[in-house]
Enzyme design. Sequence first.
Site, PDB file in Angstrom:
ATOM      1  N   GLY A   9     -70.286 -24.012 116.723  1.00  0.00           N
ATOM      2  CA  GLY A   9     -69.083 -24.719 116.266  1.00  0.00           C
ATOM      3  C   GLY A   9     -69.369 -26.206 116.103  1.00  0.00           C
ATOM      4  N   GLN A  13     -64.263 -30.822 115.060  1.00  0.00           N
ATOM      5  CA  GLN A  13     -63.910 -32.198 115.419  1.00  0.00           C
ATOM      6  C   GLN A  13     -64.790 -32.742 116.550  1.00  0.00           C
ATOM      7  OE1 GLN A  13     -60.130 -32.888 117.307  1.00  0.00           O
ATOM      8  NE2 GLN A  13     -59.869 -34.906 116.395  1.00  0.00           N
ATOM      9  N   ASP A  35     -72.853 -23.222 112.875  1.00  0.00           N
ATOM     10  CA  ASP A  35     -71.449 -22.979 112.541  1.00  0.00           C
ATOM     11  C   ASP A  35     -71.388 -21.787 111.611  1.00  0.00           C
ATOM     12  OD1 ASP A  35     -68.571 -23.394 112.105  1.00  0.00           O
ATOM     13  OD2 ASP A  35     -68.944 -25.418 112.854  1.00  0.00           O
ATOM     14  N   ILE A  36     -70.161 -21.363 111.292  1.00  0.00           N
ATOM     15  CA  ILE A  36     -69.987 -20.144 110.495  1.00  0.00           C
ATOM     16  C   ILE A  36     -70.390 -20.352 109.035  1.00  0.00           C
ATOM     17  CG2 ILE A  36     -67.535 -20.547 109.974  1.00  0.00           C
ATOM     18  CD1 ILE A  36     -67.657 -17.219 110.795  1.00  0.00           C
ATOM     19  N   ARG A  37     -70.358 -21.620 108.577  1.00  0.00           N
ATOM     20  CA  ARG A  37     -70.848 -21.875 107.216  1.00  0.00           C
ATOM     21  C   ARG A  37     -71.576 -23.205 107.166  1.00  0.00           C
ATOM     22  NH1 ARG A  37     -65.424 -22.065 107.383  1.00  0.00           N
ATOM     23  NH2 ARG A  37     -64.401 -24.027 106.864  1.00  0.00           N
ATOM     24  N   TYR A 143     -53.347 -20.068 122.164  1.00  0.00           N
ATOM     25  CA  TYR A 143     -54.483 -20.935 122.511  1.00  0.00           C
ATOM     26  C   TYR A 143     -54.529 -21.154 124.020  1.00  0.00           C
ATOM     27  CZ  TYR A 143     -57.411 -25.188 122.444  1.00  0.00           C
ATOM     28  OH  TYR A 143     -58.395 -26.123 122.659  1.00  0.00           O
ATOM     29  N   LYS A 147     -57.349 -19.933 126.737  1.00  0.00           N
ATOM     30  CA  LYS A 147     -58.081 -20.901 127.549  1.00  0.00           C
ATOM     31  C   LYS A 147     -57.904 -20.627 129.048  1.00  0.00           C
ATOM     32  CE  LYS A 147     -60.184 -23.494 124.512  1.00  0.00           C
ATOM     33  NZ  LYS A 147     -61.660 -23.408 124.408  1.00  0.00           N
TER      34      LYS A 147
END
Length: 312
Positions: A9, A13, A35-37, A143, A147
């Site tokens: 990831g 940010q 990352d995914i792309r 979320y 967590k």
Amino acid sequence: MNPKILIIGACGQIGTELTQKLRKIYGTENVIASDIRKLNTDVVNSGPFEVVNALDFNQIEHLVEVHKITDVYLMAALLSATAEKNPAFAWDLNMNSLFHVLNLAKAKKIQKIFWPSSIAVFGPTTPKENTPQYTVMEPSTVYGISKQAGERWCEYYHNIYGVDVRSIRYPGLISWSTPPGGGTTDYAVDIFYKAIADKKYECFLSSETKMPMMYMDDAIDATINIMKAPAEEIKIHSSYNLAAMSFTPTEIAAEIKKHIPEFEITYNPDFRQKIADSWPASIDDAEARKDWGWNHKFDLETMTKDMLEHLA
């Protein structure tokens, strides 16, 4: 010996700035961003980069083996406001990516994990002011639920399997280098962009909504420092409270007006108001300060000045 680091990831940010800082400390070749792309960004272009799906255990395991990874920073997640729009996927991504990394550590394929938690673990029944390290947690967002569950699993894997996993509960994070990423506290990033571009901002929270915030520089320092700390200093294996400042939209707008006198703010609360109302107004992070020497550098005034200078 320098650690060999994998950041999952890395284009998000936090990941963006974390990758650059870790490369400065440990050397570019020792920090593998993923990352995914593959986007055309500094993170991708400034050092080793791999495309990886955080939900694919075999892909992660392959990267760990090929690059002889010792430390994993798992930064991939769906944030609060975005997660509410796609609860099933948010749960899948936020939980299963964590299990993949915990299981690699359990199998002794990696030595150390950083996994971020959030003030979203707290809920409407949590004490709002100076929220303690140990308190009621009844999160009301997908979320936050993911967590909180993640914190429990981190502690479980540490206690049962001896996994060295370290975590901090990030407050709202403010950064000039990446645009807002779908969090409820992201108004405090967006407001700077709009102040410079339009001299006005319509806030999606009410004027007196007070939330814990932190400048990204401090968050990156905390992340690196908790991973550098000797294992015996880490006493909490769920996640540490972390704090720097708390303010309302009114207060941040007033600070911006000192630099841009014509700036105006209006208020039009949306679904994110309910999320913000369920979170603390301020955080007690005494444990982090005591155990591994956490200390923040930026307050509202110094952060605002730095944000506006960089964005201008």
